[in-house]
Design an enzyme around this catalytic site. Structure first.
Site, PDB file in Angstrom:
ATOM      1  N   ARG A 125       0.820  -1.223   0.000  1.00 18.29           N
ATOM      2  CA  ARG A 125       0.000   0.000   0.000  1.00 18.29           C
ATOM      3  C   ARG A 125       0.851   1.270   0.000  1.00 18.29           C
ATOM      4  NH1 ARG A 125      -3.425   2.975   4.126  1.00 18.29           N
ATOM      5  NH2 ARG A 125      -5.271   3.668   2.971  1.00 18.29           N
TER       6      ARG A 125
ATOM      7  N   ILE B  49      -7.260   7.559  -0.767  1.00 19.23           N
ATOM      8  CA  ILE B  49      -7.125   6.112  -0.866  1.00 19.23           C
ATOM      9  C   ILE B  49      -7.953   5.569   0.295  1.00 19.23           C
ATOM     10  CG2 ILE B  49      -4.957   6.164   0.440  1.00 19.23           C
ATOM     11  CD1 ILE B  49      -4.069   3.641  -0.987  1.00 19.23           C
ATOM     12  N   SER B  50      -8.810   4.620   0.027  1.00 18.61           N
ATOM     13  CA  SER B  50      -9.699   4.091   1.057  1.00 18.61           C
ATOM     14  C   SER B  50      -8.919   3.362   2.146  1.00 18.61           C
ATOM     15  CB  SER B  50     -10.710   3.122   0.442  1.00 18.61           C
ATOM     16  OG  SER B  50     -11.553   3.802  -0.457  1.00 18.61           O
ATOM     17  N   LYS B  51      -9.523   3.316   3.334  1.00 19.92           N
ATOM     18  CA  LYS B  51      -8.942   2.557   4.442  1.00 19.92           C
ATOM     19  C   LYS B  51      -8.786   1.099   4.016  1.00 19.92           C
ATOM     20  CE  LYS B  51     -11.335   2.887   8.189  1.00 19.92           C
ATOM     21  NZ  LYS B  51     -12.268   3.164   9.312  1.00 19.92           N
TER      22      LYS B  51
END
Length: 190
Positions: free
Chosen positions: A63, A89-91
């Site tokens: 990530r 950016i999503s969790k």
């Protein structure tokens, strides 16, 4: 040369990274360490995620390669992070849960997936390990370009990035057996 991102689910998925100086990481767990991703996966499992293929893919994709350099130390925290242009950016928990729901408990790989909202490319990279084909469409040109730049070093053969409006779908590549919407919309498109 960087390793391709598309790899068997039982093998590591990473590109070579410059090692962090020892002084910045006294525990010896740099961002390129699988131990950092393993901790993230363990937290996801503790939060109720159960799909072993999703957990393995989340532990495989690095990530930190999809966030701004100033934020890399937060890359494996369960938090969304800015990627520019008012987008995030999503969790990790959100990415994993969405994909787990998409898979609906199957043991098989997904076949043909449409992702609407590529963002920085992280979720598309995770999906590429779980599907035969992934088409990801982004309507914001600088984000499309960011995702392309983030993903290029990995040479993912089963991922196609498209610049366009996902609300219109992608009829030239349809039909899709799965569609995942990673962007906000005012309604569910036809």
């Amino acid at each position: 040369a960087k390793a391709p991102l598309k790899a068997p689910l039982n093998g590591p998925l990473k590109a070579p990274a410059a090692k962090m100086p020892a002084s910045s990481n006294p525990q010896g767990l740099g961002l390129d360490s699988s131990a950092v991703r393993l901790r993230m996966v363990q937290k996801l499992a503790a939060q109720g995620l159960k799909d072993p293929m999703v957990l393995q893919a989340m532990g495989t994709v690095e990530r930190h390669r999809f966030v701004e350099s100033a934020l890399v130390t937060q890359a494996y925290e369960d938090t969304s992070l800015p990627i520019g242009l008012g987008q995030t950016i999503s969790k990790p928990n959100v990415v994993a849960r969405m994909i787990e729901l998409l898979r609906q408990g199957t043991d098989a790989k997904l076949v043909r997936v449409l992702e609407i909202g590529t963002g920085c490319g992280y979720q598309a990279a995770v999906l590429s390990l779980l599907a035969d084909e992934v088409y990801s469409i982004e309507r914001i040109r600088p984000l499309h370009d960011l995702a392309r730049d983030n993903l290029r070093p990995f040479r993912i053969k089963n991922l196609r990035l498209i610049y366009g409006d996902g609300i219109l779908g992608l009829p030239q590549a349809a039909p899709f057996d799965s569609i995942i919407l990673a962007a906000a919309g005012l309604g569910i498109p036809d």
